[in-house]
Structures are given as C-alpha cells and as structure tokens.
Design an enzyme around this catalytic site. Structure first.
Site, PDB file in Angstrom:
ATOM      1  N   LYS A  78       0.849  -1.190   0.000  1.00  0.00           N
ATOM      2  CA  LYS A  78       0.000   0.000   0.000  1.00  0.00           C
ATOM      3  C   LYS A  78       0.883   1.237   0.000  1.00  0.00           C
ATOM      4  CE  LYS A  78      -4.588   0.920   0.510  1.00  0.00           C
ATOM      5  NZ  LYS A  78      -5.752   0.098   0.177  1.00  0.00           N
ATOM      6  N   GLY A 182     -20.954   6.515   4.724  1.00  0.00           N
ATOM      7  CA  GLY A 182     -20.080   6.870   3.597  1.00  0.00           C
ATOM      8  C   GLY A 182     -20.793   6.625   2.282  1.00  0.00           C
ATOM      9  N   VAL A 186     -18.183   3.798  -3.603  1.00  0.00           N
ATOM     10  CA  VAL A 186     -18.683   2.463  -3.254  1.00  0.00           C
ATOM     11  C   VAL A 186     -20.011   2.558  -2.498  1.00  0.00           C
ATOM     12  CG1 VAL A 186     -18.207   0.320  -2.006  1.00  0.00           C
ATOM     13  CG2 VAL A 186     -16.338   1.528  -3.152  1.00  0.00           C
ATOM     14  N   GLY A 187     -20.042   3.358  -1.430  1.00  0.00           N
ATOM     15  CA  GLY A 187     -21.227   3.447  -0.587  1.00  0.00           C
ATOM     16  C   GLY A 187     -22.476   3.872  -1.360  1.00  0.00           C
ATOM     17  N   THR A 206     -20.228  12.937   5.734  1.00  0.00           N
ATOM     18  CA  THR A 206     -19.838  14.254   6.236  1.00  0.00           C
ATOM     19  C   THR A 206     -20.013  15.318   5.155  1.00  0.00           C
ATOM     20  OG1 THR A 206     -17.593  13.557   5.696  1.00  0.00           O
ATOM     21  CG2 THR A 206     -18.212  13.482   8.015  1.00  0.00           C
TER      22      THR A 206
HETATM   23  P1  NAI Z   1     -14.874   7.692  -1.476  1.00  0.00           P
HETATM   24  O1  NAI Z   1     -13.828   8.660  -1.065  1.00  0.00           O
HETATM   25  O2  NAI Z   1     -15.473   7.791  -2.827  1.00  0.00           O
HETATM   26  O3  NAI Z   1     -16.092   7.769  -0.420  1.00  0.00           O
HETATM   27  C1  NAI Z   1     -15.928   7.880   0.956  1.00  0.00           C
HETATM   28  C2  NAI Z   1     -17.153   8.631   1.501  1.00  0.00           C
HETATM   29  O4  NAI Z   1     -17.116   8.598   2.930  1.00  0.00           O
HETATM   30  C3  NAI Z   1     -17.212  10.093   1.088  1.00  0.00           C
HETATM   31  O5  NAI Z   1     -18.505  10.417   0.612  1.00  0.00           O
HETATM   32  C4  NAI Z   1     -16.886  10.837   2.390  1.00  0.00           C
HETATM   33  O6  NAI Z   1     -17.496  12.117   2.457  1.00  0.00           O
HETATM   34  C5  NAI Z   1     -17.453   9.878   3.416  1.00  0.00           C
HETATM   35  N1  NAI Z   1     -16.906  10.028   4.762  1.00  0.00           N
HETATM   36  C6  NAI Z   1     -15.640  10.313   5.147  1.00  0.00           C
HETATM   37  N2  NAI Z   1     -15.546  10.370   6.478  1.00  0.00           N
HETATM   38  C7  NAI Z   1     -16.778  10.086   6.959  1.00  0.00           C
HETATM   39  C8  NAI Z   1     -17.322   9.966   8.266  1.00  0.00           C
HETATM   40  N3  NAI Z   1     -16.573  10.151   9.354  1.00  0.00           N
HETATM   41  N4  NAI Z   1     -18.632   9.655   8.387  1.00  0.00           N
HETATM   42  C9  NAI Z   1     -19.393   9.463   7.301  1.00  0.00           C
HETATM   43  N5  NAI Z   1     -18.936   9.567   6.045  1.00  0.00           N
HETATM   44  C10 NAI Z   1     -17.645   9.871   5.877  1.00  0.00           C
HETATM   45  O7  NAI Z   1     -14.258   6.244  -1.212  1.00  0.00           O
HETATM   46  P2  NAI Z   1     -14.734   4.837  -1.815  1.00  0.00           P
HETATM   47  O8  NAI Z   1     -13.957   4.518  -3.030  1.00  0.00           O
HETATM   48  O9  NAI Z   1     -16.214   4.807  -1.867  1.00  0.00           O
HETATM   49  O10 NAI Z   1     -14.217   3.827  -0.682  1.00  0.00           O
HETATM   50  C11 NAI Z   1     -14.889   3.720   0.572  1.00  0.00           C
HETATM   51  C12 NAI Z   1     -14.110   2.782   1.475  1.00  0.00           C
HETATM   52  O11 NAI Z   1     -14.029   1.496   0.872  1.00  0.00           O
HETATM   53  C13 NAI Z   1     -12.675   3.220   1.758  1.00  0.00           C
HETATM   54  O12 NAI Z   1     -12.364   2.909   3.087  1.00  0.00           O
HETATM   55  C14 NAI Z   1     -11.850   2.346   0.813  1.00  0.00           C
HETATM   56  O13 NAI Z   1     -10.548   2.068   1.314  1.00  0.00           O
HETATM   57  C15 NAI Z   1     -12.669   1.079   0.798  1.00  0.00           C
HETATM   58  N6  NAI Z   1     -12.475   0.275  -0.412  1.00  0.00           N
HETATM   59  C16 NAI Z   1     -12.698   0.835  -1.635  1.00  0.00           C
HETATM   60  C17 NAI Z   1     -12.498   0.082  -2.778  1.00  0.00           C
HETATM   61  C18 NAI Z   1     -12.769   0.639  -4.139  1.00  0.00           C
HETATM   62  O14 NAI Z   1     -12.705  -0.135  -5.112  1.00  0.00           O
HETATM   63  N7  NAI Z   1     -13.087   1.926  -4.279  1.00  0.00           N
HETATM   64  C19 NAI Z   1     -12.038  -1.328  -2.701  1.00  0.00           C
HETATM   65  C20 NAI Z   1     -11.890  -1.813  -1.360  1.00  0.00           C
HETATM   66  C21 NAI Z   1     -12.077  -1.022  -0.266  1.00  0.00           C
HETATM   67  N1  PHE Z   2      -7.749   0.238  -2.993  1.00  0.00           N
HETATM   68  C1  PHE Z   2      -8.697  -0.795  -3.299  1.00  0.00           C
HETATM   69  C2  PHE Z   2      -8.591  -1.929  -2.278  1.00  0.00           C
HETATM   70  O1  PHE Z   2      -8.261  -1.724  -1.161  1.00  0.00           O
HETATM   71  C3  PHE Z   2      -8.594  -1.245  -4.751  1.00  0.00           C
HETATM   72  C4  PHE Z   2      -7.293  -1.892  -5.162  1.00  0.00           C
HETATM   73  C5  PHE Z   2      -7.200  -3.280  -5.235  1.00  0.00           C
HETATM   74  C6  PHE Z   2      -6.183  -1.132  -5.552  1.00  0.00           C
HETATM   75  C7  PHE Z   2      -6.025  -3.907  -5.663  1.00  0.00           C
HETATM   76  C8  PHE Z   2      -5.004  -1.764  -5.980  1.00  0.00           C
HETATM   77  C9  PHE Z   2      -4.956  -3.141  -6.033  1.00  0.00           C
HETATM   78  O2  PHE Z   2      -8.917  -3.060  -2.506  1.00  0.00           O
END
Ligand code: NAI
Ligand code: PHE
Ligand code: K
Length: 355
Positions: A78, A182, A186-187, A206
């Site tokens: 990472k 969130g 994803v959410g 937030t």
């Molecule tokens: P993103 O940045 O698009 O969305 C995160 C959301 O959470 C934002 O809308 C933000 O305003 C909100 N947020 C931040 N702090 C908060 C709090 N204290 N309370 C409520 N809401 C809050 O990120 P994304 O891509 O949706 O990822 C979400 C989570 O999933 C992260 O932890 C990421 O590491 C994890 N993840 C994402 C993957 C992906 O493919 N995008 C894969 C695996 C894990």
């Molecule tokens: N950051 C995402 C995760 O935690 C997506 C990711 C997967 C990024 C594999 C790089 C490699 O899974």
C-alpha cells in the site's frame, strides 16, 4: 512513534520527503509471497509520519490477506501520501508534483509493487502516475486501463451483506434496516443495490451534498456522529477504517456488520466482543475484494467484465465458508478468514494444523 512503527514485520518500507510541497511518501510492501505486492495509493492529512507509516502497514497487511483469500496471484502492499493539508486544500499544480514524485518512487521498485486507486485517488490520478511508471492499475478506460474499481467493490459488498444477513437469521434484505456510512463511489452504489433489494436505508456522510442526494432519493439521514448509536439490522461501513474498537463493539445496536472500508475493526479484541454479543461481522478483506477482482482480473489475468462479476458474486460463498469455519472452531469470523488466507500463504503449515 516512528521507532515503533518501523518495528514492522513486512518486507519493505520506502519513504521520501519532498520539501517543496511538505509531503511525505510511504510505500509498504507487506508480502510478495504470492506475487508482486499490490494495493492502492491513499492520500490524506495525517497527525504524524508515525500515523502514516502505521496506516500503510495495516492497509498493506490487509491487501496480502485480500489477495490470498481471493485466490489472486498477487502480494500485498500500500502507498500512503501524507499531505501537508487535507486533499481538498491541495491545488492542482502541487497535486501533479506530488503524483510525479510518487510515480518515481514506485518506478524504483521495478514491479515489486503495483499501485491502484484508493481513498482520495482516482483513475485520472492513475493516468498521471502512468506517465512516469507502468506499475499502475486502474487507469481510465480511455487510457487503456480498467477504470474505477468502485462498482465491482460495491457489488461484492452487497453480496457480503446478503450472505451475512442470511447467516445471522435475518433472511433477505427486504424490509430490513441497513445503515450505510459513507456515500462515496462504493457506498453510493451499495445504497442503490440495497434499496433495490427492498431494504430501508439509513445513510450518513460528512458531505452535505451527498446527504442531500440520498435524502432526495428517499433515504433517511443519520448525523455522522450518531452512526455507532443508531439501531439497525445491518451496519455497512463504507467510509474509513478503524471505526469499531472494543467499546463500540460492546454497544453498537446492530445484528450484523458488512461493509467496504478496509480494517473496520481496530483489533482482534473488537471482533471478539462483537462475537460475544452475536453480532455477525463480515471480514472486510473478504467482503471488499471486488475491486481487486476488477483491477487484477482485467489488467493481469485477461478477464472480461463477466468474469469479474462471476468472481465477485463468489464473495458470498467465501463468506459462507468463513462463517462455517468460525462456528466449527468457535473463533471470530476475522480469525476464520485469517485461517483461510494463511492456508494459501503457507500451504505446508496449514496442512500440518489441519491434521
Ligand atoms: P470515497 O472517497 O469515494 O467515499 C468515501 C465517503 O465517505 C465520502 O462520501 C466521504 O465524504 C465519506 N466520509 C468520510 N468520512 C466520513 C465519516 N466520518 N462519516 C461518514 N462519512 C464519511 O471512497 P470509496 O472509493 O467509496 O471507498 C470507501 C471505502 O471502501 C474506503 O475505506 C476504501 O478504502 C474502501 N475500499 C474501496 C475500494 C474501491 O474499489 N473503491 C475497494 C476496497 C475497499
Ligand atoms: N484500494 C482498493 C482496495 O483496497 C482497490 C485496489 C485493489 C487497488 C487492488 C489496488 C490493487 O482493494
Ligand atoms: K477513490
């Protein structure tokens, strides 16, 4: 402290500081046992370099487990970019310089580490990195990459929610109260899928704009600070990790937890407290592997979109295995998932343990 954080049993830590932007760069390779290390680039404002190292190490470890349990031929790593201010206060020229330095660092690792998007980085940032280094997953589709991993991640998290609700005796999500923390890439998708399945959605973020959109779609907004006190059938953390410690685990008014965030539990003790209360928790490195299937599948293994979907839907079956193992052995679901991952990381010792 930094001393403590460097007493880490992963394979490699790389750091660099850029005085001009006051930015510190960290890459941590946890394991290359199953292939080149891979994991996304997270950009954030950390209280100290020690915190940035700690986050990178925990996230890299989660990637090793995610790849192993998902049967992907990659190791875990990472990157953390410790910014001088929150991401939204970094201007675009500064951000470009930061990405270019990060890309130089990745390139020096000569393919032992492959990055991808994570919190505060996206496909266009991956495009920028790829001008300097080729060890990048998730460039935009126009630029020859697999594009955003968020949709596949959400699909897998939705499967995890269904499998977890079923195993917890809640049946389908129809009529169940689901709290999504969130509403990002994803959410937001998780909310749509759960609503289609008939769930009653409680949502927290937030960002007022995201809340307004969710409210217009008919969902009930919960204040961000009330998430751990809001009764629901299933809680889906899709914001940041580290939100359930032992104290939260002892009181959170839910029956099940399944979400996208990496490292939802602060430690193993929190998982044990959840288990003692009968709160069934989907290990995050199993539930959120859809993004890894998308990026590694499309860009390394030659899969098409259908292959990604098929493997991502399999997350429900993997969780069923995890839950059965947890029941058989009387261990937490996290410990059961660790057993499955470690069996793949060191086949010999796992066979010995089983006999
Ligand atoms: P993103 O940045 O698009 O969305 C995160 C959301 O959470 C934002 O809308 C933000 O305003 C909100 N947020 C931040 N702090 C908060 C709090 N204290 N309370 C409520 N809401 C809050 O990120 P994304 O891509 O949706 O990822 C979400 C989570 O999933 C992260 O932890 C990421 O590491 C994890 N993840 C994402 C993957 C992906 O493919 N995008 C894969 C695996 C894990
Ligand atoms: N950051 C995402 C995760 O935690 C997506 C990711 C997967 C990024 C594999 C790089 C490699 O899974
Ligand atoms: K992102």
């Amino acid at each position: 402290s930094i001393d403590d954080e460097l007493r880490w049993d992963g394979e490699l830590t790389v750091t660099r500081h850029d005085r001009e932007t006051d930015t510190t760069f960290v890459i941590r390779i946890d394991s290359t046992r199953l292939g080149p290390a891979s994991g996304g680039t997270r950009a954030a404002h950390y209280p100290s370099i020690g915190h940035a190292l700690a986050d990178a190490g925990k996230l890299a470890g989660a990637m090793t487990l995610k790849m192993a349990v998902s049967d992907l031929p990659m190791g875990g790593g990472k990157s953390v970019i410790a910014l001088p201010a929150p991401r939204n206060r970094i201007d675009s020229a500064t951000w470009t310089r930061i990405l270019d330095i990060h890309a130089e660092n990745i390139d020096k690792l000569e393919g032992n580490y492959w990055t991808g998007p994570d919190v505060n980085t996206n496909s266009s940032d991956m495009d920028q990195l790829s001008r300097i280094t080729k060890y990048v997953f998730g460039r935009s589709v126009d630029n020859g990459g697999a594009g955003s991993s968020a949709h596949a991640t959400a699909l897998g998290v939705f499967e995890a929610m269904k499998a977890t609700a079923r195993r917890r005796g809640l049946g389908t999500l129809d009529g169940r109260t689901v709290l999504v923390q969130g509403l990002g890439a994803v959410g937001g998708d998780v909310v749509r899928l759960a609503a289609q399945a008939g769930a009653r959605l409680l949502v927290a973020d937030t960002d007022p704009q995201r809340l307004e959109a969710a409210s217009l779609a008919g969902h009930t907004v919960v204040p961000a600070g009330e998430v751990l006190r809001t009764p629901c059938d299933l809680f889906a953390p899709c914001a940041m990790g580290g939100i359930i410690d032992s104290a939260a685990a002892a009181s959170i008014p839910t029956l099940a937890v399944a979400g996208a965030a990496n490292n939802i539990l602060t430690d193993a003790a929190a998982g044990a407290v959840l288990r003692s209360r009968g709160v069934l928790c989907a290990p995050d490195f199993v539930a959120n592997a859809g993004g890894a299937f998308h990026l590694v599948g499309r860009e390394v293994l030659g899969w098409n979109e259908d292959d990604v979907v098929e493997r991502t839907l399999g997350i429900g079956r993997t969780l069923d295995e995890v839950y059965s193992l947890s029941e058989e052995r009387g261990i937490t679901t996290e410990a059961a998932a660790l057993l499955l991952a470690r069996a793949r990381l060191s086949p010999a010792s796992a066979t010995a343990a089983a006999t």
